[in-house]
Design a protein around this motif. Structure first.
Motif, PDB file in Angstrom:
ATOM      1  N   LYS A  53       0.836  -1.212   0.000  1.00  0.00           N
ATOM      2  CA  LYS A  53       0.000   0.000   0.000  1.00  0.00           C
ATOM      3  C   LYS A  53       0.870   1.262   0.000  1.00  0.00           C
ATOM      4  O   LYS A  53       0.629   2.194  -0.768  1.00  0.00           O
ATOM      5  CB  LYS A  53      -0.941   0.003   1.229  1.00  0.00           C
ATOM      6  CG  LYS A  53      -1.791  -1.245   1.343  1.00  0.00           C
ATOM      7  CD  LYS A  53      -2.660  -1.258   2.584  1.00  0.00           C
ATOM      8  CE  LYS A  53      -1.915  -1.387   3.901  1.00  0.00           C
ATOM      9  NZ  LYS A  53      -1.240  -2.700   4.081  1.00  0.00           N
ATOM     10  N   SER A  54       1.881   1.282   0.876  1.00  0.00           N
ATOM     11  CA  SER A  54       2.767   2.458   0.947  1.00  0.00           C
ATOM     12  C   SER A  54       3.612   2.568  -0.316  1.00  0.00           C
ATOM     13  O   SER A  54       3.860   3.665  -0.819  1.00  0.00           O
ATOM     14  CB  SER A  54       3.706   2.367   2.149  1.00  0.00           C
ATOM     15  OG  SER A  54       2.968   2.376   3.338  1.00  0.00           O
ATOM     16  N   PHE A  55       4.049   1.419  -0.815  1.00  0.00           N
ATOM     17  CA  PHE A  55       4.876   1.405  -2.024  1.00  0.00           C
ATOM     18  C   PHE A  55       4.117   2.037  -3.187  1.00  0.00           C
ATOM     19  O   PHE A  55       4.641   2.903  -3.909  1.00  0.00           O
ATOM     20  CB  PHE A  55       5.267  -0.046  -2.350  1.00  0.00           C
ATOM     21  CG  PHE A  55       6.249  -0.162  -3.469  1.00  0.00           C
ATOM     22  CD1 PHE A  55       7.607  -0.106  -3.234  1.00  0.00           C
ATOM     23  CD2 PHE A  55       5.799  -0.328  -4.778  1.00  0.00           C
ATOM     24  CE1 PHE A  55       8.521  -0.205  -4.284  1.00  0.00           C
ATOM     25  CE2 PHE A  55       6.706  -0.426  -5.832  1.00  0.00           C
ATOM     26  CZ  PHE A  55       8.067  -0.367  -5.581  1.00  0.00           C
ATOM     27  N   PHE A  95      -2.564   8.998   4.155  1.00  0.00           N
ATOM     28  CA  PHE A  95      -2.887   8.583   5.527  1.00  0.00           C
ATOM     29  C   PHE A  95      -2.420   7.148   5.774  1.00  0.00           C
ATOM     30  O   PHE A  95      -2.520   6.300   4.877  1.00  0.00           O
ATOM     31  CB  PHE A  95      -4.407   8.561   5.748  1.00  0.00           C
ATOM     32  CG  PHE A  95      -5.081   9.897   5.759  1.00  0.00           C
ATOM     33  CD1 PHE A  95      -5.360  10.534   6.955  1.00  0.00           C
ATOM     34  CD2 PHE A  95      -5.475  10.510   4.574  1.00  0.00           C
ATOM     35  CE1 PHE A  95      -6.022  11.759   6.983  1.00  0.00           C
ATOM     36  CE2 PHE A  95      -6.133  11.740   4.589  1.00  0.00           C
ATOM     37  CZ  PHE A  95      -6.404  12.365   5.798  1.00  0.00           C
ATOM     38  N   ASP A  96      -1.957   6.898   6.984  1.00  0.00           N
ATOM     39  CA  ASP A  96      -1.786   5.524   7.457  1.00  0.00           C
ATOM     40  C   ASP A  96      -2.424   5.483   8.844  1.00  0.00           C
ATOM     41  O   ASP A  96      -1.868   6.019   9.812  1.00  0.00           O
ATOM     42  CB  ASP A  96      -0.304   5.150   7.527  1.00  0.00           C
ATOM     43  CG  ASP A  96      -0.103   3.715   7.998  1.00  0.00           C
ATOM     44  OD1 ASP A  96      -1.085   3.104   8.477  1.00  0.00           O
ATOM     45  OD2 ASP A  96       1.026   3.205   7.908  1.00  0.00           O
ATOM     46  N   LEU A  97      -3.578   4.866   8.941  1.00  0.00           N
ATOM     47  CA  LEU A  97      -4.360   4.922  10.190  1.00  0.00           C
ATOM     48  C   LEU A  97      -4.144   3.694  11.071  1.00  0.00           C
ATOM     49  O   LEU A  97      -4.894   3.469  12.026  1.00  0.00           O
ATOM     50  CB  LEU A  97      -5.855   5.099   9.860  1.00  0.00           C
ATOM     51  CG  LEU A  97      -6.165   6.342   9.005  1.00  0.00           C
ATOM     52  CD1 LEU A  97      -7.669   6.464   8.772  1.00  0.00           C
ATOM     53  CD2 LEU A  97      -5.626   7.619   9.628  1.00  0.00           C
ATOM     54  N   VAL A 123      -5.613   6.421   1.562  1.00  0.00           N
ATOM     55  CA  VAL A 123      -5.789   6.036   2.965  1.00  0.00           C
ATOM     56  C   VAL A 123      -5.465   4.564   3.192  1.00  0.00           C
ATOM     57  O   VAL A 123      -6.186   3.682   2.709  1.00  0.00           O
ATOM     58  CB  VAL A 123      -7.231   6.313   3.455  1.00  0.00           C
ATOM     59  CG1 VAL A 123      -7.308   6.143   4.966  1.00  0.00           C
ATOM     60  CG2 VAL A 123      -7.721   7.689   3.033  1.00  0.00           C
ATOM     61  N   GLU A 124      -4.362   4.314   3.925  1.00  0.00           N
ATOM     62  CA  GLU A 124      -4.055   2.943   4.360  1.00  0.00           C
ATOM     63  C   GLU A 124      -4.782   2.678   5.670  1.00  0.00           C
ATOM     64  O   GLU A 124      -4.889   3.555   6.514  1.00  0.00           O
ATOM     65  CB  GLU A 124      -2.543   2.783   4.577  1.00  0.00           C
ATOM     66  CG  GLU A 124      -1.741   3.031   3.316  1.00  0.00           C
ATOM     67  CD  GLU A 124      -0.254   2.770   3.511  1.00  0.00           C
ATOM     68  OE1 GLU A 124       0.106   1.746   4.122  1.00  0.00           O
ATOM     69  OE2 GLU A 124       0.538   3.608   3.044  1.00  0.00           O
ATOM     70  N   TRP A 125      -5.249   1.485   5.868  1.00  0.00           N
ATOM     71  CA  TRP A 125      -6.016   1.055   7.046  1.00  0.00           C
ATOM     72  C   TRP A 125      -7.229   1.948   7.295  1.00  0.00           C
ATOM     73  O   TRP A 125      -7.447   2.447   8.406  1.00  0.00           O
ATOM     74  CB  TRP A 125      -5.102   0.986   8.284  1.00  0.00           C
ATOM     75  CG  TRP A 125      -3.991   0.002   8.082  1.00  0.00           C
ATOM     76  CD1 TRP A 125      -2.699   0.299   7.713  1.00  0.00           C
ATOM     77  CD2 TRP A 125      -4.072  -1.424   8.127  1.00  0.00           C
ATOM     78  NE1 TRP A 125      -1.978  -0.861   7.550  1.00  0.00           N
ATOM     79  CE2 TRP A 125      -2.802  -1.933   7.800  1.00  0.00           C
ATOM     80  CE3 TRP A 125      -5.107  -2.318   8.427  1.00  0.00           C
ATOM     81  CZ2 TRP A 125      -2.541  -3.297   7.762  1.00  0.00           C
ATOM     82  CZ3 TRP A 125      -4.842  -3.676   8.387  1.00  0.00           C
ATOM     83  CH2 TRP A 125      -3.566  -4.147   8.059  1.00  0.00           C
TER      84      TRP A 125
HETATM   85 MG    MG Z   1       2.141   1.051   4.663  1.00  0.00          MG
END
Ligand code: MG
Ligand code: ATP
Length: 168
Positions: A53-55, A95-97, A123-125
């Motif tokens: 997801k971040s990648f 976002f990373d929640l 938005v992650e998580w």
């Molecule tokens: Mg991530």
């Protein structure tokens, strides 16, 4: 590769395939945001830890400006980037929640201000932000598949649907 009215499916065999998909998605998002001063798109990114997801988010943000240093929002919950998407300034909010304990904490981030003007929210998580987080226009699911990843992208709104149509 499969594509229907509101669903895009891709097998991303390696990191390079994820980068090229992120670049196509970035271009589609830019085209759909168009020239309007007020227009936003909310993208939820689902998938297990390490699914990419971040990648994907980093590659998407850097496809607008390769010089941008994309930081992990794990502790800050959100990192925002000013990007050039045509006439008006635009922001990408990443976002990373994962570490969010209580969705009410999002109020402290002045979240309403972030979902205004021209923006793309990644938005992650996202499940950790319910019900405070705005609804998704697009939901991307990433799953481990051998050494690569399976990606499903589904549109839930008219603007999300337009993005799918722009993904060739
Ligand atoms: Mg991530
Ligand atoms: N298509 C791909 N094929 C193989 N590896 C990939 C692919 N896309 C990303 N990766 C790798 O997956 C690793 C983990 O990715 P990433 O940190 O983006 O996961 P994440 O989904 O954000 O996890 P978390 O939930 O912990 O934030 C990275 O090291 C990246 O190189």
């Amino acid at each position: 590769m499969t594509q229907s009215a509101n669903l895009v499916q891709r097998f991303l065999e390696d990191e390079g395939a994820s980068v090229s998909f992120a670049q196509k998605l970035a271009q589609a998002l830019k085209e759909v945001l168009g020239c309007e001063k007020e227009n936003g798109i909310v993208v939820y990114l689902n998938g297990d830890l390490g699914a990419g997801k971040s990648f994907l988010s980093r590659a998407l943000i850097q496809s607008y400006d390769s010089r941008l240093k994309v930081k992990s929002p794990t502790y800050t919950l959100v990192e925002s980037y000013e990007v050039n998407l045509g006439l008006w300034p635009a922001q990408v909010h990443h976002f990373d929640l994962y570490r969010l304990c209580d969705p009410e904490e999002l109020e402290f981030l002045a979240i309403r201000d972030l979902f205004q003007g021209r923006y793309i929210a990644l938005v992650e998580w996202p499940e950790k932000g319910q019900p405070v987080l705005p609804a998704a226009d697009i939901i991307i699911d990433l799953q481990y598949q051998e050494a690569g990843r399976n990606l499903n992208l589904r549109a839930y709104t008219v603007i999300g649907q337009e993005v799918v149509e722009h993904l060739e």
